[in-house]
Design an enzyme around this catalytic site. Structure first.
Site, short mmCIF file in Angstrom:
data_model
loop_
_atom_site.label_atom_id
_atom_site.label_comp_id
_atom_site.label_asym_id
_atom_site.label_seq_id
_atom_site.Cartn_x
_atom_site.Cartn_y
_atom_site.Cartn_z
N ASN A 9 2.71 -4.00 3.73
CA ASN A 9 3.71 -4.33 2.70
C ASN A 9 4.68 -3.15 2.61
OD1 ASN A 9 5.13 -4.88 0.36
ND2 ASN A 9 3.36 -4.64 -1.02
N TRP A 10 5.87 -3.34 3.18
CA TRP A 10 6.83 -2.22 3.22
C TRP A 10 7.48 -1.96 1.87
CZ3 TRP A 10 10.10 -3.18 8.33
CH2 TRP A 10 9.24 -3.07 9.43
N LYS A 11 7.34 -2.91 0.94
CA LYS A 11 8.01 -2.82 -0.37
C LYS A 11 9.52 -2.62 -0.16
CE LYS A 11 3.68 -1.34 -2.29
NZ LYS A 11 2.93 -0.61 -3.28
N HIS A 96 1.93 -9.68 -6.75
CA HIS A 96 1.69 -8.23 -6.65
C HIS A 96 1.86 -7.60 -8.03
CE1 HIS A 96 2.11 -4.06 -5.49
NE2 HIS A 96 1.58 -4.37 -4.32
N GLU A 98 3.24 -5.00 -8.93
CA GLU A 98 4.60 -4.49 -9.20
C GLU A 98 5.51 -5.62 -9.68
OE1 GLU A 98 5.13 -2.58 -5.40
OE2 GLU A 98 3.65 -1.06 -5.96
N GLU A 168 -6.41 -5.67 -5.50
CA GLU A 168 -5.68 -4.41 -5.55
C GLU A 168 -5.78 -3.82 -6.96
OE1 GLU A 168 -2.47 -4.09 -2.32
OE2 GLU A 168 -1.57 -5.05 -4.05
N GLY A 174 -0.59 3.19 -4.61
CA GLY A 174 0.38 4.27 -4.49
C GLY A 174 -0.03 5.57 -5.17
N SER A 214 -4.00 2.53 -1.80
CA SER A 214 -4.21 3.84 -1.17
C SER A 214 -5.15 3.79 0.04
CB SER A 214 -4.70 4.86 -2.21
OG SER A 214 -3.70 5.05 -3.20
P1 PGA Z 1 -0.49 1.48 -1.32
O1 PGA Z 1 0.04 0.04 -1.80
O2 PGA Z 1 -1.20 1.27 -0.02
O3 PGA Z 1 0.77 2.30 -1.15
O4 PGA Z 1 -1.37 2.00 -2.38
C1 PGA Z 1 -0.73 -1.11 -1.62
C2 PGA Z 1 0.04 -2.30 -2.13
O5 PGA Z 1 0.75 -2.17 -3.13
O6 PGA Z 1 0.00 -3.40 -1.53
#
Ligand code: PGA
Length: 258
Positions: A9-11, A96, A98, A168, A174, A214
């Site tokens: 997931n590049w966001k 997600h 976010e 998650e 992150g 992470s």
């Molecule tokens: P991360 O993000 O690996 O940077 O913790 C995972 C995600 O949000 O899918």
């Protein structure tokens, strides 16, 4: 033992040129591996065609990070599931944390998005997970159960069996603090038991339950070798080709060692 699934997931990261370089680097590295793991790359919308074009001649698939809950029409700024399907996208992340946090996405909206994806035979990667506050209050199982029941468990068996679940924990995304393998296993077992109750043993066994938060080349083997962890949803480490490929190699090792 079933093969693993690793999703990047590049966001909202990278320039077009960086996206191009990264996709080609991943393509070249994976071409060297006799890959059992299924790999999906989820770039931002403007780079999707770049990834779908390369995916045609590679051993990875393309995924989106979001889609609209509406079919089509006057929804400025939105992208429909049909548009993604037309582009050759196979997967789409939904729910997600976010999106829940910054865009106020509710379980109800996430359920609608999953329905739109199902209409187009796209595979939803449905995220769930608790905040640190919820975990500290001992509510993590309750929170995840509610998220899954309200977003996903309305599906009929024949639709549900195409869905992927990603656990998650919000406190791990992150932050550099991953869930311990024991914490991941405990939640993945719980999630699989919920799926089993609702859809039966065979579907529960076949459902991919990924861990995200992470994940790094350092912790991936241990996490992916853990019971009931079928792969990973990778954020930060997915935009560095070396790290992402190492994580895919960890998935290969985890399957072969088991
Ligand atoms: P991360 O993000 O690996 O940077 O913790 C995972 C995600 O949000 O899918």
């Amino acid at each position: 033992m079933k093969s693993k699934l690793v999703i990047g997931n590049w966001k909202m990261n990278l320039s077009f040129e960086e996206a191009d370089d990264l996709t080609i680097a991943i393509q070249e590295a994976l071409a060297e591996i006799n890959l059992q793991t299924e790999v999906v790359i989820c770039p931002p919308f403007p780079f999707l065609e770049l990834v779908t074009d390369l995916a045609e001649e590679s051993n990875f698939n393309a995924g989106a990070q979001n889609c609209s809950q509406f079919e089509n029409g006057a929804y400025t700024g939105e992208v429909s599931a049909k548009m993604l399907a037309d582009l050759g996208v196979d997967f789409c992340i939904v729910g997600h944390s976010e999106r829940r946090r910054y865009f106020n996405e509710s379980n109800e909206v996430i359920a609608q998005k999953i329905n739109r994806l199902m209409d187009q035979q796209l595979i939803p990667v449905v995220c769930c997970g608790e905040t640190l506050e919820e975990r500290n209050a001992g509510k993590h199982f309750e929170v995840v159960e509610k998220q899954l029941k309200e977003t996903l468990f309305h599906l009929k068996k024949e639709d549900f069996e195409h869905a992927v679940i990603a656990y998650e924990p919000v406190w791990a995304i992150g932050t550099g603090v991953n869930a311990t393998p024991a914490q991941a296993v405990e939640m993945h077992k719980f999630i699989r038991s919920l799926v089993e109750k609702k859809y039966g043993t065979e579907i529960a066994y076949n459902t991919y339950i990924l861990y995200g938060g992470s994940c790094t080349p350092q912790n991936a083997i241990e996490l992916f070798s853990s019971e009931d962890v079928d792969g990973g949803l990778i954020g930060g480490a997915s935009i560095k080709s070396g790290d992402f490929v190492s994580i895919i190699e960890a998935a290969e090792t985890a399957v072969n060692d088991n």
